[in-house]
Design a protein around this motif. Structure first.
Motif, PDB file in Angstrom:
ATOM      1  N   THR A 163       0.198  -3.349   8.245  1.00  0.00           N
ATOM      2  CA  THR A 163      -0.869  -2.789   7.405  1.00  0.00           C
ATOM      3  C   THR A 163      -1.923  -3.859   7.126  1.00  0.00           C
ATOM      4  O   THR A 163      -1.610  -4.934   6.603  1.00  0.00           O
ATOM      5  CB  THR A 163      -0.252  -2.223   6.111  1.00  0.00           C
ATOM      6  N   LEU A 168       2.355  11.746  -3.990  1.00  0.00           N
ATOM      7  CA  LEU A 168       1.783  11.277  -2.720  1.00  0.00           C
ATOM      8  C   LEU A 168       2.400  12.032  -1.542  1.00  0.00           C
ATOM      9  O   LEU A 168       1.689  12.507  -0.645  1.00  0.00           O
ATOM     10  CB  LEU A 168       2.002   9.763  -2.542  1.00  0.00           C
ATOM     11  N   LYS A 169       3.731  12.124  -1.563  1.00  0.00           N
ATOM     12  CA  LYS A 169       4.423  12.810  -0.467  1.00  0.00           C
ATOM     13  C   LYS A 169       3.902  14.232  -0.327  1.00  0.00           C
ATOM     14  O   LYS A 169       3.621  14.707   0.759  1.00  0.00           O
ATOM     15  CB  LYS A 169       5.923  12.811  -0.793  1.00  0.00           C
ATOM     16  N   ALA A 186       5.001  10.530   6.889  1.00  0.00           N
ATOM     17  CA  ALA A 186       5.429  10.430   5.491  1.00  0.00           C
ATOM     18  C   ALA A 186       6.690   9.574   5.419  1.00  0.00           C
ATOM     19  O   ALA A 186       7.724   9.905   5.989  1.00  0.00           O
ATOM     20  CB  ALA A 186       5.705  11.824   4.937  1.00  0.00           C
ATOM     21  N   SER A 187       6.576   8.480   4.725  1.00  0.00           N
ATOM     22  CA  SER A 187       7.690   7.539   4.661  1.00  0.00           C
ATOM     23  C   SER A 187       8.800   8.089   3.764  1.00  0.00           C
ATOM     24  O   SER A 187       8.541   8.557   2.656  1.00  0.00           O
ATOM     25  CB  SER A 187       7.161   6.215   4.099  1.00  0.00           C
ATOM     26  N   GLN A 217      13.676   0.198   1.116  1.00  0.00           N
ATOM     27  CA  GLN A 217      12.886  -0.821   0.397  1.00  0.00           C
ATOM     28  C   GLN A 217      13.418  -0.964  -1.023  1.00  0.00           C
ATOM     29  O   GLN A 217      13.631  -2.084  -1.519  1.00  0.00           O
ATOM     30  CB  GLN A 217      11.409  -0.402   0.337  1.00  0.00           C
ATOM     31  N   CYS A 252       0.845  -1.200   0.000  1.00  0.00           N
ATOM     32  CA  CYS A 252       0.000   0.000   0.000  1.00  0.00           C
ATOM     33  C   CYS A 252       0.883   1.254   0.000  1.00  0.00           C
ATOM     34  O   CYS A 252       1.994   1.238   0.539  1.00  0.00           O
ATOM     35  CB  CYS A 252      -0.842   0.087   1.280  1.00  0.00           C
ATOM     36  N   GLY A 253       0.355   2.334  -0.544  1.00  0.00           N
ATOM     37  CA  GLY A 253       0.995   3.652  -0.427  1.00  0.00           C
ATOM     38  C   GLY A 253       2.392   3.685  -0.995  1.00  0.00           C
ATOM     39  O   GLY A 253       2.674   3.168  -2.084  1.00  0.00           O
ATOM     40  N   THR A 254       3.281   4.277  -0.227  1.00  0.00           N
ATOM     41  CA  THR A 254       4.666   4.408  -0.663  1.00  0.00           C
ATOM     42  C   THR A 254       5.315   3.045  -0.909  1.00  0.00           C
ATOM     43  O   THR A 254       6.095   2.884  -1.854  1.00  0.00           O
ATOM     44  CB  THR A 254       5.439   5.217   0.408  1.00  0.00           C
ATOM     45  N   ALA A 255       4.994   2.072  -0.072  1.00  0.00           N
ATOM     46  CA  ALA A 255       5.564   0.728  -0.253  1.00  0.00           C
ATOM     47  C   ALA A 255       5.117   0.150  -1.606  1.00  0.00           C
ATOM     48  O   ALA A 255       5.859  -0.592  -2.267  1.00  0.00           O
ATOM     49  CB  ALA A 255       5.133  -0.179   0.896  1.00  0.00           C
ATOM     50  N   VAL A 299      -1.493   1.720   9.359  1.00  0.00           N
ATOM     51  CA  VAL A 299      -2.914   1.620   9.030  1.00  0.00           C
ATOM     52  C   VAL A 299      -3.380   0.174   9.291  1.00  0.00           C
ATOM     53  O   VAL A 299      -3.312  -0.679   8.429  1.00  0.00           O
ATOM     54  CB  VAL A 299      -3.194   2.058   7.577  1.00  0.00           C
ATOM     55  N   GLN A 333       6.547  -1.077   5.597  1.00  0.00           N
ATOM     56  CA  GLN A 333       7.420  -0.494   6.618  1.00  0.00           C
ATOM     57  C   GLN A 333       7.036  -1.044   7.978  1.00  0.00           C
ATOM     58  O   GLN A 333       7.853  -1.618   8.687  1.00  0.00           O
ATOM     59  CB  GLN A 333       7.309   1.039   6.586  1.00  0.00           C
ATOM     60  N   SER A 334       5.760  -0.864   8.350  1.00  0.00           N
ATOM     61  CA  SER A 334       5.309  -1.236   9.698  1.00  0.00           C
ATOM     62  C   SER A 334       5.190  -2.748   9.867  1.00  0.00           C
ATOM     63  O   SER A 334       5.339  -3.274  10.964  1.00  0.00           O
ATOM     64  CB  SER A 334       3.940  -0.610   9.975  1.00  0.00           C
ATOM     65  N   GLY A 335       4.865  -3.433   8.762  1.00  0.00           N
ATOM     66  CA  GLY A 335       4.595  -4.865   8.853  1.00  0.00           C
ATOM     67  C   GLY A 335       3.236  -5.165   9.471  1.00  0.00           C
ATOM     68  O   GLY A 335       2.918  -6.321   9.760  1.00  0.00           O
ATOM     69  N   GLU A 340       0.236  14.385   1.001  1.00  0.00           N
ATOM     70  CA  GLU A 340       0.168  13.961   2.410  1.00  0.00           C
ATOM     71  C   GLU A 340       0.506  15.082   3.377  1.00  0.00           C
ATOM     72  O   GLU A 340      -0.171  15.239   4.380  1.00  0.00           O
ATOM     73  CB  GLU A 340       1.222  12.866   2.661  1.00  0.00           C
ATOM     74  N   VAL A 388       5.523  -5.796   0.676  1.00  0.00           N
ATOM     75  CA  VAL A 388       6.430  -4.760   1.179  1.00  0.00           C
ATOM     76  C   VAL A 388       5.665  -3.893   2.174  1.00  0.00           C
ATOM     77  O   VAL A 388       4.565  -3.413   1.866  1.00  0.00           O
ATOM     78  CB  VAL A 388       6.992  -3.902   0.016  1.00  0.00           C
TER      79      VAL A 388
HETATM   80  O1  M6R Z   1       3.640   0.372   6.917  1.00  0.00           O
HETATM   81  P1  M6R Z   1       3.381   0.233   5.460  1.00  0.00           P
HETATM   82  O2  M6R Z   1       4.606   0.399   4.623  1.00  0.00           O
HETATM   83  O3  M6R Z   1       2.660  -1.028   5.087  1.00  0.00           O
HETATM   84  O4  M6R Z   1       2.430   1.458   5.090  1.00  0.00           O
HETATM   85  C1  M6R Z   1       1.891   1.611   3.811  1.00  0.00           C
HETATM   86  C2  M6R Z   1       1.304   2.979   3.633  1.00  0.00           C
HETATM   87  O5  M6R Z   1       0.294   3.223   4.570  1.00  0.00           O
HETATM   88  C3  M6R Z   1       2.373   4.078   3.760  1.00  0.00           C
HETATM   89  O6  M6R Z   1       3.427   3.908   2.871  1.00  0.00           O
HETATM   90  C4  M6R Z   1       1.767   5.467   3.532  1.00  0.00           C
HETATM   91  O7  M6R Z   1       1.360   5.610   2.186  1.00  0.00           O
HETATM   92  C5  M6R Z   1       2.781   6.536   3.940  1.00  0.00           C
HETATM   93  N1  M6R Z   1       2.186   7.478   4.833  1.00  0.00           N
HETATM   94  C6  M6R Z   1       3.408   7.230   2.755  1.00  0.00           C
HETATM   95  O8  M6R Z   1       4.237   8.273   3.105  1.00  0.00           O
END
Ligand code: M6R
Length: 364
Positions: free
Chosen positions: A107, A239-240, A154-155, A162, A55-58, A361, A103-105, A243, A101
Motif C-alpha cells: 500500500t 466499511l465492509k 474485502a479483507s 492481524q 489504511c482501511g481495514t488494517a 492500492v 495485508q499486501s505490504g 465496499e 499493518v
Molecule cells: O494491503 P493493505 O492491508 O495495506 O490494504 C489496506 C486497505 O486498502 C484495505 O484494508 C482495504 O480497506 C480493504 N479493501 C478492506 O476490506
C-alpha cells in the motif's frame, strides 16, 4: 480455487479458525505458556511510545490494538491513517516504535509513512501477510500474519489474523513491562488457543446473519454503533458493508450518538449495535434504547447474557458465544463480515471484485 464456496470471500471467512490456529502455532511456544518473537524486535521495556499506521481495514486492526496496548501493556499509543500521517510531519523520536499493518505490504501510503519513520524511529515493525512485500522488506522486524493468500477485495481473514498477531504483541509488551505475570499470561494464551473452536460456533450462525442481511439490503443508509473495543469493529462492519453492497454505512462510537448522529434516526435507517456483555455494556444499551425510543430498528449483536438483559424491543439479534472481553473483536468480526456478505448477495453485487476497488492500492 474457491474450495466449494460461491465466492472467495465466503471461503476466506470460513478459513478463519484454521488460519488463526496457524498463527497461534507459529507464535506460541511449544508448551503454550510463552510468545515467540524475532530477536530483532526491541524489548518494550525501553519503548516510550508506539505509533500504529495503516489504511482501511488494517487501520481498524490498529485502532483495536491501541486499546490492547494501552490497557494491557500500559504503553502510550498513537494511531493514524497512513495518508494523513505521512503529510502531518509528526515528530517521531528515538523512544518510538513505529508499527505498520498491511495485508499486501504494498500500500503506497503505508509504505511512504514507513519510509518517513525509517531514520527517525528507534525501530520499524510491520505486521504483513505477504512476507516478500516492500513493507516487510523495509522493516527492521516483519511479523507475518500467516493468513494465506487473500483474493477477495474485502479483507476478512487478514483482519482477524492481524488482530491475533497484534494482541500477541500487546501481551508480549505487557509481560516485558511487568504488567502481566506468568499465570495471567498463561490464562490469556489458553483462552486464545480455544478461540478457533469458538469462531466455528460464530460461523455456524451464518443463516441468522443471512436473514438479517435480507432486511438490511432494503436500506439506503445503515448505522453501526459500538463502544471501547467494539468501536473499531463497528467501523470495520460499516466499511465492509459499503465496499461490497454499495449501501451507505457509517460507524459511531455509541457515546457520540447524542452529539449529532441521533438526528438521523428514524424507522428507515437500520442500526447495528455490537455489544458483548462487557464493562461498557450498560452504557451501549442506554444508547441503543435512545435509538429505539425514536423508532430506530436495531440489530443487536451480543452474547447470551447480553441478550437476556437487553433483548427486549430489539428487531433482530445475532447471538455470539461468550469470550473474555479482550478477544471479542476477533469473534465479532465474523458477524460483521457475514452481514456484509449476505447483504451484497441480496443486492446482487460483485462480492469478490466490487466496483472501483483494487485489492492492492499501490498509488496514493
Ligand atoms: O494491503 P493493505 O492491508 O495495506 O490494504 C489496506 C486497505 O486498502 C484495505 O484494508 C482495504 O480497506 C480493504 N479493501 C478492506 O476490506
Amino acid at each position: 480455487d474457491k474450495g466449494g464456496h460461491k465466492h472467495f470471500m465466503a471461503k476466506e471467512i470460513a478459513e478463519q479458525p484454521h488460519v488463526i490456529g496457524e498463527a497461534l502455532n507459529h507464535y506460541l511456544t511449544a508448551d503454550g505458556t510463552g510468545i515467540n518473537v524475532p530477536e530483532s524486535l526491541p524489548d518494550f521495556r525501553g519503548v516510550e511510545r508506539l505509533v500504529l499506521v495503516a489504511c482501511g481495514t488494517a487501520y481498524y486492526a490498529c485502532v483495536t490494538a491501541k486499546y490492547w496496548f494501552e490497557r494491557i501493556a500500559r504503553l502510550p499509543v498513537e494511531v493514524d491513517i497512513a495518508s494523513e500521517f505521512r503529510y502531518r510531519e509528526p515528530p517521531v523520536t528515538d523512544g518510538t516504535v513505529a508499527l505498520f499493518v498491511s495485508q499486501s505490504g504494498e500500500t503506497a501510503d503505508t509504505l511512504a509513512a514507513l519510509r518517513y519513520c525509517a531514520d527517525k524511529a528507534a525501530h520499524v515493525v510491520s505486521v504483513v501477510n505477504v512476507p516478500e512485500s516492500s513493507i516487510a522488506r523495509e522493516s527492521g522486524t516483519a511479523l507475518p500474519i500467516l493468513a494465506g493468500v487473500e483474493v477477495g477485495v474485502a479483507s476478512t481473514k487478514a483482519f482477524t489474523c492481524q488482530l491475533t498477531v497484534l494482541y500477541l504483541l500487546a501481551l508480549k509488551a505487557a509481560q516485558q513491562r511487568g504488567h502481566l505475570d506468568a499465570d495471567a499470561l498463561t490464562d490469556r494464551l489458553s483462552a486464545l488457543r480455544s478461540l478457533p473452536g469458538i469462531l466455528n460456533h460464530a460461523l455456524a450462525q451464518d443463516r441468522s446473519a443471512k436473514k438479517v442481511a435480507r432486511k438490511l439490503a432494503e436500506a439506503d443508509d445503515i448505522l453501526f454503533l459500538g463502544r471501547g473495543l467494539m468501536y473499531p469493529l463497528a467501523m470495520e462492519g460499516a466499511l465492509k458493508l459499503k465496499e461490497i453492497s454499495y449501501i451507505h454505512a457509517e460507524a459511531y462510537a455509541s457515546g457520540e450518538l447524542k452529539h449529532g448522529p441521533i438526528a438521523l434516526i428514524d424507522k428507515r435507517m437500520p442500526v447495528v449495535v455490537m455489544a458483548p456483555k462487557d464493562k461498557l455494556f450498560d452504557k451501549t444499551v442506554s444508547n441503543m434504547q435512545e435509538v429505539m425510543a425514536r423508532g430506530g430498528k436495531v440489530t443487536l449483536i451480543t452474547d447470551e447474557a447480553g441478550l437476556d438483559e437487553a433483548g427486549d424491543g430489539v428487531t433482530n439479534t445475532l447471538v455470539m458465544p461468550t469470550v473474555p472481553d479482550d478477544l471479542a473483536p476477533i469473534l465479532y468480526a465474523i458477524p460483521a463480515q457475514q452481514l456484509a456478505y449476505h447483504t451484497a448477495i441480496a443486492k446482487g453485487t460483485d462480492v469478490d471484485q466490487p466496483r472501483n476497488l483494487a485489492k492492492s492500492v499501490t498509488v496514493e
